[in-house]
Design a protein around this motif. Structure first.
Motif, PDB file in Angstrom:
ATOM      1  N   SER A   1       0.085  -5.420 -13.093  1.00 49.05           N
ATOM      2  CA  SER A   1      -0.356  -6.522 -12.247  1.00 49.05           C
ATOM      3  C   SER A   1      -0.431  -7.819 -13.044  1.00 49.05           C
ATOM      4  CB  SER A   1      -1.723  -6.209 -11.634  1.00 49.05           C
ATOM      5  OG  SER A   1      -2.178  -7.302 -10.866  1.00 49.05           O
TER       6      SER A   1
ATOM      7  N   PHE B   1      -2.632   1.794 -14.494  1.00 46.24           N
ATOM      8  CA  PHE B   1      -2.697   0.373 -14.147  1.00 46.24           C
ATOM      9  C   PHE B   1      -2.762  -0.448 -15.428  1.00 46.24           C
ATOM     10  CE2 PHE B   1      -3.854   2.028 -10.051  1.00 46.24           C
ATOM     11  CZ  PHE B   1      -3.489   1.040  -9.132  1.00 46.24           C
TER      12      PHE B   1
ATOM     13  N   THR C   1       4.148   5.279  -6.759  1.00 46.31           N
ATOM     14  CA  THR C   1       4.284   4.629  -8.063  1.00 46.31           C
ATOM     15  C   THR C   1       3.480   5.357  -9.132  1.00 46.31           C
ATOM     16  OG1 THR C   1       4.665   2.467  -7.049  1.00 46.31           O
ATOM     17  CG2 THR C   1       3.853   2.473  -9.302  1.00 46.31           C
TER      18      THR C   1
ATOM     19  N   PHE D   1      -6.754  -5.473  -6.617  1.00 48.41           N
ATOM     20  CA  PHE D   1      -6.738  -4.008  -6.534  1.00 48.41           C
ATOM     21  C   PHE D   1      -8.175  -3.505  -6.617  1.00 48.41           C
ATOM     22  CE2 PHE D   1      -2.478  -5.032  -8.114  1.00 48.41           C
ATOM     23  CZ  PHE D   1      -1.693  -4.293  -7.243  1.00 48.41           C
TER      24      PHE D   1
ATOM     25  N   VAL E   1       1.483   0.704 -12.319  1.00 51.85           N
ATOM     26  CA  VAL E   1       1.354  -0.599 -11.676  1.00 51.85           C
ATOM     27  C   VAL E   1       1.022  -1.627 -12.755  1.00 51.85           C
ATOM     28  CG1 VAL E   1       0.129  -1.999  -9.985  1.00 51.85           C
ATOM     29  CG2 VAL E   1       0.544   0.435  -9.527  1.00 51.85           C
TER      30      VAL E   1
ATOM     31  N   VAL F   1      -7.110   1.287  -4.130  1.00 57.89           N
ATOM     32  CA  VAL F   1      -6.462   2.252  -5.028  1.00 57.89           C
ATOM     33  C   VAL F   1      -6.776   3.681  -4.597  1.00 57.89           C
ATOM     34  CG1 VAL F   1      -6.317   3.075  -7.401  1.00 57.89           C
ATOM     35  CG2 VAL F   1      -6.469   0.613  -6.945  1.00 57.89           C
TER      36      VAL F   1
ATOM     37  N   LEU G   1       2.404   1.804  -3.419  1.00 54.66           N
ATOM     38  CA  LEU G   1       1.464   2.294  -4.432  1.00 54.66           C
ATOM     39  C   LEU G   1       1.419   3.815  -4.457  1.00 54.66           C
ATOM     40  CD1 LEU G   1      -1.558  -0.188  -4.060  1.00 54.66           C
ATOM     41  CD2 LEU G   1       0.037  -0.025  -5.968  1.00 54.66           C
ATOM     42  N   ARG G   2       1.570   4.438  -3.311  1.00 51.46           N
ATOM     43  CA  ARG G   2       1.518   5.908  -3.243  1.00 51.46           C
ATOM     44  C   ARG G   2       2.662   6.535  -4.028  1.00 51.46           C
ATOM     45  NH1 ARG G   2      -2.011   7.404   0.831  1.00 51.46           N
ATOM     46  NH2 ARG G   2      -2.552   5.739   2.304  1.00 51.46           N
TER      47      ARG G   2
ATOM     48  N   LYS H   1      -2.133   7.858 -12.122  1.00 51.65           N
ATOM     49  CA  LYS H   1      -1.568   6.518 -12.010  1.00 51.65           C
ATOM     50  C   LYS H   1      -2.093   5.651 -13.157  1.00 51.65           C
ATOM     51  CE  LYS H   1      -1.269   5.465  -7.723  1.00 51.65           C
ATOM     52  NZ  LYS H   1       0.097   5.999  -7.495  1.00 51.65           N
TER      53      LYS H   1
ATOM     54  N   THR I   1      -4.640   5.153  -1.954  1.00 55.46           N
ATOM     55  CA  THR I   1      -3.231   5.414  -2.285  1.00 55.46           C
ATOM     56  C   THR I   1      -3.062   6.554  -3.280  1.00 55.46           C
ATOM     57  OG1 THR I   1      -3.235   3.791  -4.071  1.00 55.46           O
ATOM     58  CG2 THR I   1      -2.659   2.999  -1.884  1.00 55.46           C
TER      59      THR I   1
ATOM     60  N   SER J   1       0.827  -1.218   0.000  1.00 57.32           N
ATOM     61  CA  SER J   1       0.000   0.000   0.000  1.00 57.32           C
ATOM     62  C   SER J   1       0.854   1.257   0.000  1.00 57.32           C
ATOM     63  CB  SER J   1      -0.931  -0.004   1.220  1.00 57.32           C
ATOM     64  OG  SER J   1      -1.864  -1.046   1.134  1.00 57.32           O
TER      65      SER J   1
END
Length: 428
Positions: free
Chosen positions: A256, A282, A251, A265, A254, A270, A248-249, A280, A273, A245
């Motif tokens: 996966s 994903f 990044t 997630f 991400v 999410v 994630l802040r 962000k 974060t 967690s």
């Protein structure tokens, strides 16, 4: 496709990205334990043989041998295993390969990457080998499947050795990395976090370091030892699963590749974060999806799932497309050899009956005349008659093989059966 007609009752049922959307495929995707369980059910309860259960992020397929169509029973067994109600409307999602010609050709094409979303994807051959090993351990692989898979593996080696079909790094993971590179080009040092280190996650590490030297790549996995080994091998940062967690802040991206039955997630995870004004990306390479679709509605979040990752039009892919005819020619040759072998498999009981028949006659004559001969003469007569029988058999077996290559063993088989009075003729 080749016009060879196999006598073996091999067939297949395929659920793939070609006809089934992601929301359908993820409901029927199988993990390793579920593949083993389905193998046992189909083998022990449905009495199917030559079984291969293949499940990847793009397809779930069952190959089997049966004299009748067992596809509906297989669909229901799959649905029961996954607690998914498969009704009549689901038939449109499945491809049926109704005979050995179609099923064998399809398995070649899938294994070599001709049926992949990214042409020539090199990960699928490893997944096929794994599925084959599972079948062998479950004692669900018969002679035809053994021979077919070894032909597939031989064709794979030839494709690698004599064509450029596998040149470049075009695969699902490389396409994901190219997408990330394109979408983060405006960032001086994009921070990337890879979560889940199965076959795709492992390949991602190689792609991220080899093709696109991102400034900061971190790894996170439930099994710490595997993540630590990969981080050390590729010079990447390591994130403990308990600290995910917090990571994630910090990044930007991400990726996966988690294997899990439901989204890991979630929107809550999410959202907690996301800093005010942050953005962000994903990229979800999991099937079933590991990032909840609703995450895409969060402010500042962009989400790509595996179906949204397009195959990059690159020099590698163009080169692969140009070599497709070579790959198809290699497949055709191996299918032809497999066909000849399968024809010989059909007449092998006749060959054994012929050998046993001649051996019985030889023993009867030895017993008849042996009582009038000395021990030395009996040994000589035994060797002489054995040699004569082998020469006769060699000629007949050679002719059977030649007739099998011409796809017409029936006339010679019928003639031999009648000539030597071997009983009822084989069913081809």
């Amino acid at each position: 496709m080749t016009q060879l007609a196999f006598a073996h009752p091999f067939q297949a049922l395929s659920l793939s990205f070609k006809h089934a959307p992601l929301e359908v495929r993820e409901q029927l995707a199988l993990n390793e334990g579920e593949c083993h369980q389905l193998l046992r059910t189909l083998h022990q309860e449905l009495n199917l043989s030559d079984l291969l259960v293949l499940s990847t992020c793009q397809r779930t397929e069952v190959y089997y041998a049966a004299r009748t169509d067992r596809n509906e029973e297989i669909r229901q067994a799959l649905g029961q295993l996954k607690n998914c109600l498969i009704g009549p409307g689901w038939e449109r999602y499945f491809d049926v390969l109704p005979d050995a010609t179609a099923a064998a050709h399809h398995l070649f094409a899938v294994s070599l990457g001709l049926e992949a979303r990214v042409l020539g994807d090199s990960q699928i051959i490893g997944q096929v080998k794994q599925a084959y090993n599972w079948s062998v351990r479950a004692q669900a692989a018969g002679p035809f499947l053994h021979r077919l898979l070894h032909s597939v593996f031989a064709a794979h080696k030839r494709v690698q050795a004599v064509t450029s079909f596998r040149c470049g790094t075009a695969s699902v993971s490389s396409a994901a990395v190219e997408l990330v590179a394109e979408l983060t080009a405006h960032l001086p040092v994009p921070r990337v976090l890879v979560v889940g280190l199965g076959s795709i996650g492992t390949d991602l590490c190689r792609q991220l370091t080899a093709r696109h030297p991102f400034g900061h790549v971190s790894l996170c996995n439930r099994t710490h030892a595997k993540a630590a080994a990969l981080a050390d091998a590729y010079g990447l940062h390591l994130v403990a699963f308990e600290a995910l967690s917090a990571a994630l802040r910090e990044t930007d991206v991400v990726i996966s590749a988690i294997t899990c039955p439901q989204a890991f997630f979630t929107t809550r995870l999410v959202a907690e974060t996301m800093e005010p004004g942050s953005r962000k990306l994903f990229v979800d390479l999991s099937v079933p999806r590991s990032v909840a679709p609703a995450v895409a509605r969060l402010p500042g979040v962009t989400l790509y799932n595996i179906d949204a990752i397009r195959a990059k039009t690159s020099a590698a892919l163009q080169q692969r497309q140009a070599t497709v005819p070579q790959v198809r020619a290699i497949i055709a040759q191996h299918l032809s050899e497999l066909h000849t072998w399968s024809q010989l498999l059909q007449v092998s009981p006749l060959i054994h009956r012929l050998k046993n028949h001649l051996e019985l006659l030889r023993q009867q004559e030895l017993n008849r005349y042996g009582k009038h001969l000395s021990p030395a003469e009996i040994v000589l007569l035994d060797a002489t008659t054995r040699s004569l029988m082998q020469k006769v058999l060699k000629r007949q077996v050679l002719q059977l093989k030649l007739w099998c290559q011409r796809d017409s063993p029936r006339p010679l088989a019928a003639g031999l059966t009648a000539l030597f009075d071997l009983g009822s003729q084989l069913t081809f």
